[in-house]
Scaffold this motif. Structure first.
Motif, mmCIF file in Angstrom:
data_model
loop_
_atom_site.group_PDB
_atom_site.id
_atom_site.type_symbol
_atom_site.label_atom_id
_atom_site.label_comp_id
_atom_site.label_asym_id
_atom_site.label_seq_id
_atom_site.Cartn_x
_atom_site.Cartn_y
_atom_site.Cartn_z
ATOM 1 N N LYS A 226 0.859 -1.192 0.000
ATOM 2 C CA LYS A 226 0.000 0.000 0.000
ATOM 3 C C LYS A 226 0.894 1.240 0.000
ATOM 4 N N GLN A 227 0.545 2.201 -0.846
ATOM 5 C CA GLN A 227 1.346 3.422 -1.001
ATOM 6 C C GLN A 227 0.439 4.640 -0.953
ATOM 7 N N GLU A 228 0.697 5.496 0.030
ATOM 8 C CA GLU A 228 -0.081 6.729 0.201
ATOM 9 C C GLU A 228 0.795 7.935 -0.114
ATOM 10 N N VAL A 229 0.286 8.841 -0.938
ATOM 11 C CA VAL A 229 1.009 10.073 -1.228
ATOM 12 C C VAL A 229 0.796 11.040 -0.069
ATOM 13 N N ILE A 230 1.876 11.529 0.515
ATOM 14 C CA ILE A 230 1.771 12.428 1.669
ATOM 15 C C ILE A 230 2.331 13.818 1.387
#
Length: 454
Positions: A226-230
């Motif tokens: 899972k990859q979240e742009v922060i």
């Protein structure tokens, strides 16, 4: 984590005799692992002149001071033996890839390759070595090499490879540590050197390390990612989720994305193959992540053989929290003075796009480190046969976790004169956090919405 792997490996051993009739290699061949060969199948001995040393078990925990999850450099006092530049590249061309030679020619005044003494630092936990030996005797290719059968050990499918696609699977199934999370940064500089940082929060887990995973439901699942742009603010809240499968023709990769602006989760089949990489300005494909990932079905993979090469290795300095991203990210390429290359043996594999398949890369020439099975160099060619993009994986050995990782991944576009660098952690608050207590609920499409709330 180690206890869980040991229990899993012990259970597998009980079924080994029953499955030996379908074994990938004989017990006699598998006995080489950890004896005449390293536990992962590399040559134990060094080379003739000693410039590549013998493998002596790799680095151990405590090899250098660790602060807040950031590893110290066990080789900090060493100086380069020599530096390869455009002016002397022909002297070393037999140990360089076409892509490395092209970068030296493309940036003759700034791109260089500092070569240091070689150290075979890679090490894994013993439980992973046991799993690799089990894999050697049970794992088989199915669906024309595009999937695996009898791969219950879950690590290093083919430590004694016979074909090119088996090396692809070794890279894909290598040990990445226990469940982890980390923050990282990516940049795609303009030719002038100007760039904007994109920040990611990444989580990774394997079914065998999730206490609530149903073995029947996850039998064909390799890992969750899972990859979240922060960062930056305009992109914050975009979240991608992927289920990587073991046989991707039987069950293709499943992927979803949450768009913060639309506030909805949707299936994302474009997160595969040559779909555009997240926030990369068209400078990389989805399967450029990790230098290569995903189903191998669109290419024919030819095993070229093994050779000695100067490759990015033991890049602890490039990983250091004492560096700022501005120290690393420069016009045309990263700051090569911060990099480290060593002479190591690599496996070569050439991937050629099948006649009826589609991909922006018509050919990929790959180089795998023999000790870790991780990709370290990849040359990408376009449909005209022209060398287009060059990838480098700046390898490090996490001696605390027994994991071969990357301090940075770079992909250089020789035609555009631009590049993307990803996986930087220098300015994060702490290093990669392993042994995270995730559950399967953390990796469901429904969980994306909660992750992406601004």
């Amino acid at each position: 984590m180690t206890k869980a792997i040991l229990i899993h490996s012990s259970a597998l051993a009980l079924t080994l005799l029953a499955s030996s009739v379908m074994a990938a290699v004989s017990p006699q061949e598998a006995a080489q692992l950890g004896s005449t060969l390293t536990p992962l199948g590399a040559q134990k001995e060094g080379n003739a002149d000693g410039s590549i040393p013998a493998w002596d078990g790799g680095l151990k925990p405590g090899a250098a001071p660790v602060q807040n999850g950031f590893l110290g450099d066990p080789f900090a006092s060493e100086k380069p033996l020599f530096v390869i530049s455009a002016s002397n590249a022909q002297q070393y061309k037999d140990k360089l890839t076409p892509g490395q030679l092209a970068l030296l020619q493309r940036y003759p005044n700034s791109y260089r390759i500092p070569v240091y003494p070689s150290h075979r630092s890679v090490a894994n936990p013993q439980a992973v070595y046991d799993a690799a030996k089990s894999s050697a005797q049970t794992t088989q290719l199915v669906n024309d090499g595009n999937g695996l059968a009898n791969f219950s050990a879950r690590y290093y499918a083919f430590p004694l490879p016979k074909t090119g696609v088996e090396l692809i699977w070794n890279h894909e199934t290598r040990y990445r540590g226990s469940n982890y999370q980390r923050n990282s940064a990516q940049a795609v500089p303009q030719a002038s050197g100007d760039y904007m940082l994109v920040g990611f929060h990444e989580t990774f887990a394997t079914p065998q390390n999730l206490p609530d995973a149903d073995p029947k439901k996850t039998a064909n699942l390799l890992y969750y990612f899972k990859q979240e742009v922060i960062a930056p603010a305009r992109l914050t809240g975009t979240v991608n989720l992927a289920y990587e499968t073991i046989d991707q023709l039987k069950d293709p990769r499943q992927a979803w994305t949450y768009n913060a602006g639309q506030r909805r989760v949707r299936r994302a089949p474009e997160i595969a193959y040559d779909g555009p990489g997240t926030a990369a300005d068209g400078m990389r494909t989805t399967d450029n992540t990790d230098l290569y990932n995903g189903s191998p079905d669109r290419y024919t993979w030819k095993l070229v053989g093994k050779r000695e090469m100067y490759i990015p290795y033991n890049n602890y300095r490039l990983w250091s929290p004492s560096l700022k991203y501005a120290d690393i990210i420069k016009p045309g390429h990263i700051n090569q003075d911060l990099t480290r290359y060593e002479l190591h043996r690599v496996w070569e594999v050439e991937g050629t796009l099948k006649p009826n398949e589609r991909h922006i890369y018509a050919k990929r020439h790959m180089y795998f480190d023999e000790d870790s099975w991780a990709l370290v160099e990849v040359d990408h060619y376009d449909s005209r046969g022209q060398l287009w993009r060059v990838a480098e994986g700046h390898l490090v050995s996490d001696y605390q976790q027994g994991v071969a990782s990357y301090a940075a991944q770079t992909l250089y576009d020789l035609i555009a004169g631009r590049y993307v660098v990803m996986g930087l952690i220098n300015e994060t608050k702490q290093g990669t956090q392993y042994e995270q207590k995730f559950t399967t609920n953390d990796f469901t499409p429904a969980a994306l919405r909660n992750s992406g709330i601004r």
